[in-house]
Write an enzyme that holds these catalytic residues in place. Structure first.
Site, PDB file in Angstrom:
ATOM      1  N   LYS A   1       0.846  -1.253   0.135  1.00 16.20           N
ATOM      2  CA  LYS A   1      -0.051   0.041  -0.023  1.00 16.20           C
ATOM      3  C   LYS A   1       0.761   1.113  -0.129  1.00 16.20           C
ATOM      4  O   LYS A   1       0.601   2.163  -0.435  1.00 16.20           O
ATOM      5  CB  LYS A   1      -0.961   0.048   1.051  1.00 16.20           C
ATOM      6  CG  LYS A   1      -2.216  -0.923   1.102  1.00 16.20           C
ATOM      7  CD  LYS A   1      -3.061  -0.904   2.207  1.00 16.20           C
ATOM      8  CE  LYS A   1      -3.984  -2.154   2.256  1.00 16.20           C
ATOM      9  NZ  LYS A   1      -4.731  -2.019   3.338  1.00 16.20           N
TER      10      LYS A   1
ATOM     11  N   ASP B   1     -10.141   1.947   2.435  1.00 11.75           N
ATOM     12  CA  ASP B   1     -10.369   1.522   3.654  1.00 11.75           C
ATOM     13  C   ASP B   1     -10.892   2.514   4.509  1.00 11.75           C
ATOM     14  O   ASP B   1     -11.578   1.900   5.791  1.00 11.75           O
ATOM     15  CB  ASP B   1      -9.047   0.944   4.087  1.00 11.75           C
ATOM     16  CG  ASP B   1      -8.316  -0.272   3.665  1.00 11.75           C
ATOM     17  OD1 ASP B   1      -9.193  -1.043   3.146  1.00 11.75           O
ATOM     18  OD2 ASP B   1      -7.045  -0.473   3.620  1.00 11.75           O
TER      19      ASP B   1
HETATM   20  P1  NDP Z   1       0.883  -2.782   9.622  1.00 11.93           P
HETATM   21  O1  NDP Z   1       1.863  -3.882   9.566  1.00 11.93           O
HETATM   22  O2  NDP Z   1       1.179  -1.483   8.925  1.00 11.93           O
HETATM   23  O3  NDP Z   1       0.691  -2.718  11.038  1.00 11.93           O
HETATM   24  C1  NDP Z   1       0.638  -3.561  11.955  1.00 11.93           C
HETATM   25  C2  NDP Z   1       0.437  -3.099  13.530  1.00 11.93           C
HETATM   26  O4  NDP Z   1       0.354  -4.308  14.268  1.00 11.93           O
HETATM   27  C3  NDP Z   1       1.671  -2.297  14.024  1.00 11.93           C
HETATM   28  O5  NDP Z   1       0.934  -1.418  14.887  1.00 11.93           O
HETATM   29  C4  NDP Z   1       2.289  -3.336  15.126  1.00 11.93           C
HETATM   30  O6  NDP Z   1       2.966  -2.726  16.157  1.00 11.93           O
HETATM   31  C5  NDP Z   1       1.115  -4.150  15.311  1.00 11.93           C
HETATM   32  N1  NDP Z   1       1.494  -5.695  15.824  1.00 11.93           N
HETATM   33  C6  NDP Z   1       2.079  -6.391  15.214  1.00 11.93           C
HETATM   34  N2  NDP Z   1       2.194  -7.607  15.705  1.00 11.93           N
HETATM   35  C7  NDP Z   1       1.949  -7.291  17.039  1.00 11.93           C
HETATM   36  C8  NDP Z   1       1.786  -8.038  18.294  1.00 11.93           C
HETATM   37  N3  NDP Z   1       2.335  -9.491  18.203  1.00 11.93           N
HETATM   38  N4  NDP Z   1       1.277  -7.402  19.393  1.00 11.93           N
HETATM   39  C9  NDP Z   1       0.798  -6.175  19.123  1.00 11.93           C
HETATM   40  N5  NDP Z   1       0.778  -5.507  18.163  1.00 11.93           N
HETATM   41  C10 NDP Z   1       1.433  -6.010  16.952  1.00 11.93           C
HETATM   42  O7  NDP Z   1      -0.539  -3.611   9.087  1.00 11.93           O
HETATM   43  P2  NDP Z   1      -1.682  -2.940   8.658  1.00 11.93           P
HETATM   44  O8  NDP Z   1      -2.074  -1.659   9.471  1.00 11.93           O
HETATM   45  O9  NDP Z   1      -1.940  -2.396   7.298  1.00 11.93           O
HETATM   46  O10 NDP Z   1      -2.951  -3.999   8.941  1.00 11.93           O
HETATM   47  C11 NDP Z   1      -3.215  -4.378  10.263  1.00 11.93           C
HETATM   48  C12 NDP Z   1      -4.392  -5.437  10.175  1.00 11.93           C
HETATM   49  O11 NDP Z   1      -5.500  -5.071   9.569  1.00 11.93           O
HETATM   50  C13 NDP Z   1      -4.220  -6.598   9.131  1.00 11.93           C
HETATM   51  O12 NDP Z   1      -3.997  -7.873   9.836  1.00 11.93           O
HETATM   52  C14 NDP Z   1      -5.045  -6.331   7.797  1.00 11.93           C
HETATM   53  O13 NDP Z   1      -5.357  -7.692   7.473  1.00 11.93           O
HETATM   54  C15 NDP Z   1      -6.180  -5.789   8.722  1.00 11.93           C
HETATM   55  N6  NDP Z   1      -6.921  -4.721   7.693  1.00 11.93           N
HETATM   56  C16 NDP Z   1      -8.235  -5.258   7.452  1.00 11.93           C
HETATM   57  C17 NDP Z   1      -8.900  -4.232   6.685  1.00 11.93           C
HETATM   58  C18 NDP Z   1     -10.277  -4.833   6.179  1.00 11.93           C
HETATM   59  O14 NDP Z   1     -10.963  -4.532   4.954  1.00 11.93           O
HETATM   60  N7  NDP Z   1     -10.948  -5.694   7.033  1.00 11.93           N
HETATM   61  C19 NDP Z   1      -8.291  -3.564   5.720  1.00 11.93           C
HETATM   62  C20 NDP Z   1      -6.827  -2.981   6.247  1.00 11.93           C
HETATM   63  C21 NDP Z   1      -6.412  -3.854   7.206  1.00 11.93           C
HETATM   64  P3  NDP Z   1       4.530  -2.138  16.177  1.00 11.93           P
HETATM   65  O15 NDP Z   1       4.409  -0.687  15.592  1.00 11.93           O
HETATM   66  O16 NDP Z   1       4.870  -2.333  17.685  1.00 11.93           O
HETATM   67  O17 NDP Z   1       5.305  -3.204  15.126  1.00 11.93           O
END
Ligand code: NDP
Length: 272
Positions: free
Chosen positions: A75, A109
């Site tokens: 993205k 989104d």
């Molecule tokens: P990113 O990779 O940009 O961000 C991931 C986030 O998750 C970060 O804040 C990260 O924290 C956190 N994270 C990852 N692992 C852990 C953990 N074990 N414990 C706590 N925090 C954690 O991903 P996106 O923001 O693009 O997407 C996030 C989710 O949302 C995805 O699973 C995606 O499938 C879903 N989504 C669903 C949509 C829908 O249409 N339903 C649309 C868009 C997204 P840190 O910064 O500390 O690493």
């Protein structure tokens, strides 16, 4: 095989690109909607590695693709590739919808989350929340923060990496505070915008005294750890299917100019 490597993609009109992309439910829901609105052509799933994004865009344009959805981890690259934006996707830093010939990008989104939030509060007979606890600071969390800022909902942000949470809040100049511990009390909605559930984990929310609604942006198995933890405390939860369908309907509307019935997409999702 229900997906293609970009160099082997057949001629087509629409597709989702990502890496991996084999698990995507987008082809099922978009193909159902295309048939419903009487548009010819197929919607496909195409794998594009991040470092081949530009080449793949040129190739798919040559093949006649008109519109693409973009998913993880592309993205940000899609935002960079686009030359114009139809909304605030350049501020959010992520494009999930492209009109290839014009190199225009959107982030539907945004619309997806707005529809999901409205659905969750209507279903539970509540009004717009005064305050929402947002878990995460990635691309999806930015969308949630942008929507909340737009509709006047206050936000408490918790992220594992607190520096990222501060950067996100500064970027939007939002009515938002970054907090050390994810305490749900004092908020009416908790949104899990992390990807923790993909590895079977849930963010460590303290649900004590909370009497609101839980929303996970994920769906299927990866939404279960967070929703199970909410439900174990008597909290009603919703997953991200409505968001997926609503962002898909908004994308298809941008590509075709036709109104797209979201219920057809939801039914297709429920069948998979
Ligand atoms: P990113 O990779 O940009 O961000 C991931 C986030 O998750 C970060 O804040 C990260 O924290 C956190 N994270 C990852 N692992 C852990 C953990 N074990 N414990 C706590 N925090 C954690 O991903 P996106 O923001 O693009 O997407 C996030 C989710 O949302 C995805 O699973 C995606 O499938 C879903 N989504 C669903 C949509 C829908 O249409 N339903 C649309 C868009 C997204 P840190 O910064 O500390 O690493």
């Amino acid at each position: 095989m229900n997906w293609f490597e970009w160099r082997e993609a057949p001629v087509g009109r629409f597709a989702v690109v990502g890496d991996p992309v084999s698990h995507s439910l987008s082809p099922a829901m978009h193909n159902a909607a295309l048939r419903q609105i009487g548009e010819p052509g197929e919607y496909r799933a195409i794998r594009v590695p991040l470092d081949e994004f530009g080449q793949a865009m040129d190739w798919l344009t040559e093949l006649g693709y008109e519109g693409l959805n973009v998913t993880v981890p592309l993205k940000g690259a899609a935002m960079q590739w686009c030359e114009a934006y139809g909304d605030d996707s350049d501020v959010i830093g992520a494009v999930n919808t492209i009109l290839l010939a014009d190199r225009i990008g959107w982030n539907t989104d945004w619309e997806g989350f707005r529809v999901l939030l409205e659905f969750a509060i209507r279903k539970t007979g509540r009004g717009l929340p005064k305050r929402l606890l947002l878990l995460g600071a990635g691309g999806a969390a930015r969308v949630v923060l942008a929507v909340c800022t737009d509709i006047g909902v206050g936000v408490k942000v918790w992220n594992r990496n607190q520096k990222k949470a501060h950067q996100m809040v500064d970027l939007f100049g939002a009515e938002a505070d970054v907090i050390d511990d994810p305490l749900a009390i004092g908020c009416e909605v908790v949104v899990d915008a992390t990807s923790a559930g993909l590895t079977g984990d849930a963010p460590p929310v303290d649900w004590e005294g909370f009497d609101g609604v839980a929303i996970d942006l994920k769906y299927g198995k990866s939404a279960r750890p967070f929703l199970d933890s909410a439900e174990a405390h008597g909290v009603i939860g919703f997953d991200g299917r409505i968001m997926l369908a609503a962002q898909g309907a908004a994308s298809l509307n941008l590509w075709t100019g036709k109104p797209v019935p979201m219920d057809v997409m939801l039914t297709a999702l429920d069948e998979h």
